[in-house]
Structures are given as C-alpha cells and as structure tokens.
Design an enzyme around this catalytic site. Sequence first.
Site, PDB file in Angstrom:
ATOM      1  CD  GLU A 827       3.340  -4.956  -2.180  1.00  0.00           C
ATOM      2  OE1 GLU A 827       2.891  -3.867  -1.810  1.00  0.00           O
ATOM      3  OE2 GLU A 827       2.770  -5.659  -3.032  1.00  0.00           O
ATOM      4  NE  ARG A 905      -5.079  -1.119  -5.934  1.00  0.00           N
ATOM      5  CZ  ARG A 905      -6.196  -1.558  -5.346  1.00  0.00           C
ATOM      6  NH1 ARG A 905      -7.108  -0.690  -4.923  1.00  0.00           N
ATOM      7  NH2 ARG A 905      -6.410  -2.835  -5.160  1.00  0.00           N
ATOM      8  CD  GLU A1286      -3.511   0.162  -0.251  1.00  0.00           C
ATOM      9  OE1 GLU A1286      -2.633   0.411  -1.072  1.00  0.00           O
ATOM     10  OE2 GLU A1286      -4.297  -0.803  -0.359  1.00  0.00           O
TER      11      GLU A1286
END
Length: 1354
Positions: A827, A905, A1286
């Site tokens: 990413e 997160r 995920e």
Amino acid sequence: MEGTQQTGSAMHTNGTTADPETGSGSRSDELIFFVNGKKIVEKNPDPEMTLLTYLRRQLALTGTKLGCAEGGCGACTVMVSRYQAPARRLLHHAVNACLAPLCSLHLVAVTTVEGIGSVARKLHPVQERISLAHGSQCGFCTPGIVMSMYALLRNNATPKMADVEEAFQGNLCRCTGYRPILDGFRTMTKDGGGCCGGRGRGQGCCMTNGKEADEVSTLFNASDFTPFDPTQEVIFPPELMALSKGQRSQTLCFRGDRTTWIQPGNLDQFLELKWKHPDSKVVVGNTEVGIEVKFKNMVYPVILAPAFIPELNAVTHTDDGIEFGAACTLSHMGAVLRKEVETLPQHQTQVYLAILEQLHWFAGAQIRNVAAIGGNIMTASPISDLNPVFMATGCRLTLMDKEGCRVVRMDDGFFTGYRKTIVRPQEVLVSVHVPHSKRTQFVSAFKLSRRREDDISIVTAAMSVTFSPQTNVVEELMLSYGGMAASTQLATETAKRLRGRSWGEELLQDACSSLAEEMTLDPSAPGGMVTYRRTLALSLFYKFYLTVLQKLRLQGVSVEEAGPECQSAIQEFRPETASSVQLYQAVPEGQSQDDVVGRPMMHLSAMKQATGEAVYCDDMPLYENELYLALITSSKAHATIRSVDVSEAERCPGFVCCVFAEDVPGSNATGAIVHDETVLADGKVTCVGHIIGAVVADTQLHAQRAAKAVRVQYEELQPIVTIQEAIAAQSFYHPIRTIQKGNMEAGFKQADHILEGEMHIGGQEHFYLETNVTLAVPRGEDGEMELFVSTQAPTKTQAVVAEVLDVPVNRVVVRVKRMGGGFGGKESRTTILSSVVAVAANKLKRPVRCMLDRDEDMLITGGRHPFYGTYKVGFLSSGKVVALDVSYYSNVGNSLDLSLSIMERALFHMENSYSVANVRGRGFLCRTNLPSNTAFRGFGGPQGMMIAESWMTDVAQTLGRSTEEVRRLNLYQEGELTPYNQVLDRLTLDRCWDECLSRSGYEQRRAAIDLHNRQNRWTKRGLAVVPTKFGISFTATFLNQAGALVHIYTDGSVLLTHGGTEMGQGLHTKMVQVASRVLGIPCSKIHISETSTNTVPNTSPTAASASSDLNGAAVQNACAVLVKRLEPYRTRNPTGSWEDWVKAAYFDRVNLSANGFFKTPDLGYDFNSNSGRVFNYFTNGVACSEVEIDCLTGAHKNLSTTIVMDVGHSLNPAIDIGQVEGAFMQGLGLFTLEELQYSPEGVLLTRGPGSYKIPAFGDIPTQLTVSLLRDAPNDKAIFASKAVGEPPLFLASSVFFAIKDAISAARAESGLSGPFRLDSPASTERIRIACSDRFTKLCPPAEAGTFRPWSVQV
Ligand SMILES: Cc1cc2nc3c(=O)[nH]c(=O)nc-3n(C[C@H](O)[C@H](O)[C@H](O)COP(=O)(O)OP(=O)(O)OC[C@H]3O[C@@H](n4cnc5c(N)ncnc54)[C@H](O)[C@@H]3O)c2cc1C
Ligand code: FES
Ligand code: FES
C-alpha cells in the site's frame, strides 16, 4: 513437438575432449536436457545458474515463479524426470527450480507448468481443478502447487489424500487458506480424505446436516471436471531415453566466471578430483550449498557433482542392516525403508521407523527428492534431523580417498565442532550403514519445530535403549540431541549413569536431573528459546521413557505402571486429514441465469494463473536496453555514514553505475503522509535495511554482486529497538490519540472487581508470494516515465515518483496488471522501491527493473506493527464490564508511514464487540530503529481487539466463569453506542453468535473437552468463541471515493477500468459481475486489462476492505450512464441484441465511454469532540475453535473451527468464502505461529521461509466450517453486500484463546488457576513454558539482565 536448442559461445564438434582435470578419460562441456519435450544443448553452462533463472530468463518460461530462492515456498516447483537405464524405469520428481543448478540437469527432462496445459490449448485436469475449485487467488503460488500435484500423479495416478498432503508439504500459499486447493484435488484421490463429498453415510453428511432449504454447500460442481486420464500424459522423450542408456559414465566439466563444475564419471575419478581439489565442494542436492552461495556469499571455485556415480547411489542389504550410497536422496531412502518395514520382523525395524518418522517432517517433497543422505551428514548441522538417529543407533560411515577406505562409527567423536567432522578434506563419504535393531532394543526419534511441516528443528532427538534380555535393566542407552549445542550431541554422562539401572520412576527422575545438568545452553545461545530447549530435552526423554515402558510391558517384562492418563504423552500427534463445509445462501428464486451476482463465479484469472500464462510484473519481457538494480542497505540500526566505497563494485562485471541521494532530482524526503524518510539515505541511517543507494548493472546477478561489494563505514549511535526501550526513552511520534466516553472514575467505583494486565502481540511479515517489483521505463520526452509496479496504490506511487523526479504528476504513468498478493504490504512501502528504480531509470535514461529478493523484502519493507497493551478493567460479579482503561503502544519503526491511522483503527476496535459504558483508550506510537511498519490486513484492528479479548478472558478467569458466558453477557445490543459514539444499527452479532454456537455444537464440545482433560495429563484440549465487529471505511474520510471508466467498443465488447487493483482478492471478478448485472450482458463481453493512473485518476489505495464497495458503486454509476444512453436504441429495437444497440448508438454518434464516481456519504469523525460517523457500517462474525495441545512439547493441533460471517448479500460466495478462509489462516499465523526475530541491535534474523513460518497445508483445522449469514442485506453497499477482506482475520484469535483455555487446564494440574499472561503468537515455546510442570521447574530461566539474549521481543 521436439526440437533442439543449442546455445553457448563456441562451436564444437562432439563436445568431447581429453580431460585436463583428471588427465584421464574424456570430458564433455555440453549439457543436454529437455524442457517440455524440447531438446536443449547448452555449451559450457554457468555453474552458478539455477534452473529457475534459466527457465525465466533464457527460455522466457515465466510460469515458474520465484518466491524465495531458498527452497521454502514451492513457487518454483517443476517436475524433473530421469530414465534409470539399469532398472529400466522412469523417475518423476517435483523439485525446486530455485535450488537446482542448471549443470545438474544432464540427461533429464524438465516439465514446467507451461508444458502440461494452457488456456489456449487445453488445461490439464490439475490446472482445471485448482481453478474451478477456487484454489487460486493471487495465483503466484499456483503453478508450483499445480506442478507438485502433477508430479505426484505421474508417479501415482490414484493417490490417497495423505499422499496429496505429503506432496504439498513444500508449497506455501498466502491467500487461499489451502482448503479450496485440497478440495479441488480431493476429487483426484481414491479415498477423498474421509469426507463423503456430499454423498452422505452413517450419521448423514456434514455438508447437509443443519443446512437450511435455501442454503448451498457447494462452490463448484465436480461433474464439470475433465476426467484425469493418466495415459494421455506427455511421454518421456525417446531420444533422451536412448541417450540415458549410453552416457552416464561420461565426465562433464563446465567453467564459469567463478566456479568450475565437474561431474566425474566414476568413483575413481571422483576420488582423484577430490585429492587434487581438497577444498572443492561436493554437491548432490545443492540444498545446503545453494543456500550458502545465494545467502552467505560463498564462492566455491570447484564443485564436484557425484550424483550419478553408481557406488554412491547403491542400496545394499547386508546381514545386519542396509548400506545406503551417500548420494541416495532422502525420498529414495524413505521408499527403501518403508518397504523394509513391511517385510522385516518388527523388532528389527526400530531404527528404520525412527528414520521414517524424521523423514516425514524433513523439509518438503521437493527437497527430499534431491537432498542426499551424505549431504545431511556432511553439512554437520547442529539441527540435522537425521544425524541424531544415525548417532544414537551406531550407524557406520564408509569414507574413501584416493589412497584407501575407512569405516567409522558415527559416535560422539564424529562431529568436531560447528559444521565440522573428522572427515579429511581429500576424503569423501561413500556410504552409510544403517543397522537393524536388536530384539531388546527400542528406538524413538523426535523433532520439534515452530511449524509441524517443512520447518527446521528447534530440538531434534533420537533415543535408543537396549535391555538385558527379558529384563528392564538397561544394557545400552544412547540419547542424541540436535539443537542443544554447536553440533549433534550425545548425552554421554546421563547414559553412563543410567546403564545397569531398572527402567522405572527412579531412573526417570535421575535421568531428568542429569539431563538438566548435562544438556545446558548458554542463555545467549544462537537460536534463543534457551529455557524451552532445555525443557524439551527432558520432556522428550519423558516421552521416550513412557514409550519404552509400554513396549516392555507388551513384551511381557514386568515394569512399573504409569497411569492411563499419562498415555497421552506418547500418542501420535499428527493432524488428521481436513474436511470442510461451506454454506451460503442461494440467489433468490427467479434470478436470471445470466445474472451472476451472488453466484460462486470463478476468479476470472484463475485458469491463466494455473497455467502460468498470467503475467506478473517480473514476467514482462525484458526491454532490449533494460538494466537491473540492486539495493545497498544499511547493516546498522542507527548510525551516521562515514564513507561509502564503491571501487570494488565498479570493478564487478556488468556494473553500470551507482545511485545515491545526490542523484535524486526532486525531493529526497518522502513518506506516505508525512515526509519523514529518505528515498536514499542522506548521511544517516535509522534502521537496518535503510536504503543507502543502489547499483545498476546488466543483469540481476551482476547488480546484486556489485551491491554486496560496496563498503559502507558507519559511526554507530545507540538504537531504540523495542517498545519497552521506546517507553523508557519516551520516544514517541505525535499525536498521542485518545478516545474517551463515559465517566472513568464512576465506572471503576461501580465495579465489584478491578484487574490489571498486559499483553504483547508480535508483528507479522506480509509474505505475499510475489515480492516487491518495479520496472521503470523513461519515455524520453517531457520527463515522462512509465512504471509497471506491483502496488496496491498506483496513485500514491505516481505522486511520490513525480515528486522525487521533480516532474508534474501528469508525466508519470503507473500501471498494475495484477499482484502476487499484497495484504497491505504494497500500500505505501512500495513507493520507496519505485522511487529508487525511477531515479536510476531517470539518471540512465534506460529501463530499469528491480524485484526484491525475499530476504531483502522482509528486511526493508516492514510489516504488521507489534503492539503492547496495558489495561485496567472494572467489572461486576456478574461478569459485566463497566469500566476500561487501555493503553496501546505500537512499534512504528523509523518513519511514521500509516502508523497513526493504524493506531486509530486499533482504538476504534478497543472494545471489539462488547459494550463498555466507561472507557478510555490511548495510543502511543513508539519511534524505534526498526524498518517502518505499515498496513497489514486489519490495519491495527486485530491488535486492538486482541487486547480486548485478553482482558475479557482475564475477567472470566478471575470470576472462575466460562469465557463464553462472560463474552455473551457483554456483547453489544442493537442501538448501543460505541466508544466513539457511533450508533450500532442492524447489528447481526447476536445472530452470528447463536448460529456459530449451534453449528459448532459448542455444548457437546465443551463436555467432551472436559472429559478429555480429566482423562489425559499430557494433552489438553481447549475451546473458545470469539466475535468480531470490524468497521468499514477508510478512517481518513477523503479516501472514501472511487472512480471507474467504462468503454463500449463497436463490436459490443466492454473494457472496464476502475480504481482498484487486483491482488488475488477477486476484485476485478466482482467488478465484472457488477458491470454485467448493470449492463445486462454476460461477463464474457467484459474485460479488465489493468489498473492505470492515466485511465482512472486520483484513486485511493486498494485497502480497508472497501474496494468492492467503493469501486463497485463507481462501476455501477458508469454502467448506469451507458445503459441510459443505450436505452433509446433498446426501446427502438427490443428484440435486437446488445451488439445491435451498441452499433446503432455508435452510428448515431453517442458517446460509448463513461466514467463513474462514488463517495461514501455521511462520514466524518472528529477526535476532539468524539463525534461524527467513523464507519459506513460494520462487518460482523463469530468463530468457535477447538485445539489440542501437547503439554510436553508445546505443539498444538487445530481440531475444529466454525465461522459464521455476515457479509450481507454476498456478491460472490466463492470469493467471499475464499476471503474468510484466507484471512482466517493469516490470522492463525499471526496469533499462533509467525514470529519475527530481532537481535538486541535491531537486526532482523528471520528473513525467509526457512526461519519465518507462515501457516502451511497441515495447519488447516481438521474440521473447518464457514457459513455466510443468511438474510442479512446491507443497505450501505453495492447490491446489499458487505466488505470481507479484513474482518475475518481476527476470528483466528479463537484459536489463540482455545490454546489459552487448554493451557489453563494444564496449569490446573500443577495447582495454578486464574488469569495468566500469554503473549501472541502462542508459539510452541510459549505454550510449553506456560504449561508449568515438573520438567519446566528443572530448567529455570536465567535471570533477565544477566545476559544478552539472542533475540528480543520488539
Ligand atoms: C528448504 C529446506 C528445508 C530443509 N529442511 C531440513 C530438515 O527438515 N532437516 C534437516 O536436517 N535438514 C534440512 N535441510 C537441510 C538440507 O536439505 C539437508 O542437509 C540435505 O540433506 C543436504 O543434502 P544435499 O544433497 O542437498 O547437500 P548439498 O548442498 O549438495 O551438500 C551439502 C554438503 O555436504 C557435502 N557433501 C555432500 N555429499 C558428500 C559426500 N558424499 N562426501 C563428502 N561431502 C559431501 C558437500 O560438500 C556440502 O558441504 C533443509 C534445507 C532446505 C533448503
Ligand atoms: S522460489 Fe523456490 S522454493 Fe521458493
Ligand atoms: S493464491 Fe496462493 S499465494 Fe496467492
């Protein structure tokens, strides 16, 4: 079709001349072999070239992949076939092309994945089945898996499931979770592996029991498969058969730049050559030497290859045993011994059975097929698995040199030090004599490793005891250990003490205290795990003790009783063949057959992947003027660079130039969000692996050699390596995030109990099978550059490269066809390599390519953040949690990268699925001198939830209540608020929970486990149910947007482009399904070629599980526009075809190209006010897992897992179940297996599949049930679906907590109860040590701070 390819420089007549090396006979410098039926004559091939490089670069057969270059992943598997003239038989073997020296292939036939089938011609049934059974996601492992299966079938057309499992011991897949691969190939076995395959027997069928009427349990239809007909297989080249009959005794000699390869024709010549070249290396399988050359920079000027000398391959049966030639492969040895075990009286086969036990766990089939017995002995590795058996059982070795022969016994005098033996340099090992066992002799062998299959040993042992006839009095005892010293060791003192003693409890006690004294290890010993290893030495003896006790009893010898509960210590601890069930809801009745949404459609590239035709970045043909780049990286964690000396590199062949910071035309400061790192180091390095510069050369080999020749001088600075060091030094990045809700003080006051605890969660390497790769092609005009990259973030790469090159973004095009896996690792970190390659291409104005080697990739690109959490929990006596104060510390590394979002997160998932009224979570980002850690599937969520499950377990254990009950009690209810004040609506947690419990048979399982645990002292079972609630959206609001571009061409074909990239997750397939439904045309008319920045701009990375939601909506948008434009033509000609409408529109000058756009509405959270929506919705799931642990070794078996997952209305159940299973297996690795080891100086010690273990085929739960929740439409995403990439990963923590449950049962036997700390992963070491018992007590750990450990918990 057969043909001849002749390569090499000089012309020659018959390639045969007098032999200058031996002065006798004749030699040839021609290598003759066949590839896919085509004859190749290679004149003087390079002795350092591997078969893999040759296939990929010389023959452009790129189906065979490079995943590791060390024999550990199987991506490079090909089949090698030989004709054995004397025996008149054909031998087919799967081998690792990455380790096979090209020169070793004389007179063999190589079959690659391209050789057995293709999409254009016809798929081989193996290729077809893996595709149709959904066994290929990213596809990078697929050709290797296909070839392992193919080779198995060539030897055994009707294998058993156990044969299939054994054939795959050397293959890894990071995407699929293996289940679909096995299911596909199960259809080729004769036993189907115990599963009835839907036919039902006895108690019914697991596929249909409990299935609702509208549920489907098949993802493929086996009747679609082409039958496998072994008679149709490619024949062995007849010419090769004829050649093989004649040429065996010929000497071959190939000279390379640095190495000469000589294949002596006979034993005398071999001895002569060894006499002449005492420093030469003998190479048979090359599985040791290959690693030394590739990874340890060893250069061997002379290599002797004796693989075809008859004496070294002979198997001779003697009166008292079997004499194996030293070049016999391990597979061959295994086959001979298996036969022997079938025919000889049982008492004579003890040694053979011990060897077979070790061989079963020895590497994978590809290695065993080439590795020689002699190679294993002569490598003298301290963790060799065979040497302990040879040593404990008195094997004899025949050594020869030109002047004679001697026979030595393999005893404690044979190994003279680390990788040293008494064998003289001029001598060679000719054969090994393995004896029959005696009537009163018992032999056992043990191997303990992190992963059961294909792993190097932590401790390996063999034990042999011989009794005086009809007694239990020890006459002879040999205890041999690997992994306890610098070489295989005999516990001679202990054996001496026990000789003459009776086999009983007293002997056991003395043996253990004696072994504890004798088998010591320095606390700093290489390999670490010192306390564990010492404990194992004792525990294994205990197993041996019990085994022998039982055997003596069976022989009628009177011995002490060991209680029946102890029998569990000696039961075979092998996983059983897995069976599985997948359940999903059928599409509604009446849905058109042409509408593929909701159906289990195969991944669109699966077949190309299975045939090797799918093109990955490094499969692209070389440009004519292309160059190769290799990185120069820091070997220090923190230092200033004093000097860089490139003079030696400049002298290396093929060298073109070096690239350093001064070559960067634009900004050398870079980073994913904050520019806090360098493209190329600027005077300072802040981690091992920090990129200092690069070397560009004509080939990869030359570039890598030259890069290794660059000398860097450092001035070292104190590094910060661990989270604890960072906390002590207050070394944090800012901000420190806090989320708080409720009243903490009141919450804790209200609590009946308060507990505190802590936990560390180790990091994780992505281990995508395809490493990072970039090809940069300067376009020659206006600063234009085209990059082909394996990245999840084309736009980010484009922006970063433009900035580095100092050109506007519109000059850079980034193109991504597909990736061989990403998982978050591609990413942001890919931009670093792409930047360096672009700088080099810009400097030289030539195309430059770089694909990182596995060790470089692991070293440089970071992974999942290690986390350390501390918590304080207040709860009521009922188990209801009322207050939580939790702090997270993540090991960020040397740059911020995405770490802040990852920590956010983690905080957004700190309560997992539980309602806690008063809560505070804080997140600290530790700045350390490790390579920057980054996104990894789950993006901090799993770490956040793992700590939650740890305190939830502690609460239950404090109250002495069942964890399941306490979890259920705290589960969120509809309408409740999260700590960040988001209302939970349409919550499906309850439904998932109840369904999971009922499908798993939780109550019955719990009762059976309790019974098992009462009846067994040394194996314990455990059970855990864990929920997950995963928030869907990028937490950075602006990223929640996507674009698509759809062209309809005049023939009606559609080219679809969208912002997402394909990394195996099936995104392109789902997007085609979406477009197909909206346009109302079959998928076959729609094509996705690639993702590129010049078609859909300003895209978000393919991440956060949201790509189907975002890009799907954008595709829907674009397609709807086109449908609208075509509407008049459809209305005008309702009976016409799609092509008619398209043509009519075109002639009417209608724009047949449309772009689409989507942004998720109503998002926007503010940390300061703790308000605003963070997530669009949540994906929920629940898993129940059962495990069994071996308390004496710490090994565990995954017995069963049941997953119920809410993915809304699945767009494609096959892909979604594939995601659930793949994520689950990755989580299984994270929480139970994978351990990155760092030295205290910050050097990564685990840099390849040899030392870093991801789950393998054998790690799948024996029973795996995945059920997609029915009737759960999601109104927030495309076609009522939900994100899936995920969320399921965390469900693997159910295995961790089941292990913890089992350990609790073991601890109870030692009188220990209540909460205890178990860090993640629950490795064999941690499990064993936590099962505190009489053996662990004899091996207390050295006091912390009194020694420098080999590795540290970072
Ligand atoms: C992926 C992988 C997994 C592995 N797993 C295991 C495992 O589970 N357990 C384990 O014990 N090992 C393991 N190994 C190590 C290795 O496979 C074995 O040691 C193997 O038996 C070596 O045999 P070889 O023929 O490939 O050796 P080579 O690499 O060809 O040679 C090894 C050494 O032996 C010497 N030698 C070989 N034959 C002779 C001879 N006749 N006379 C004198 N010297 C000789 C060579 O000079 C060289 O130094 C693994 C290796 C790899 C790459
Ligand atoms: S590339 Fe050969 S085994 Fe991994
Ligand atoms: S499909 Fe196996 S590694 Fe990706």
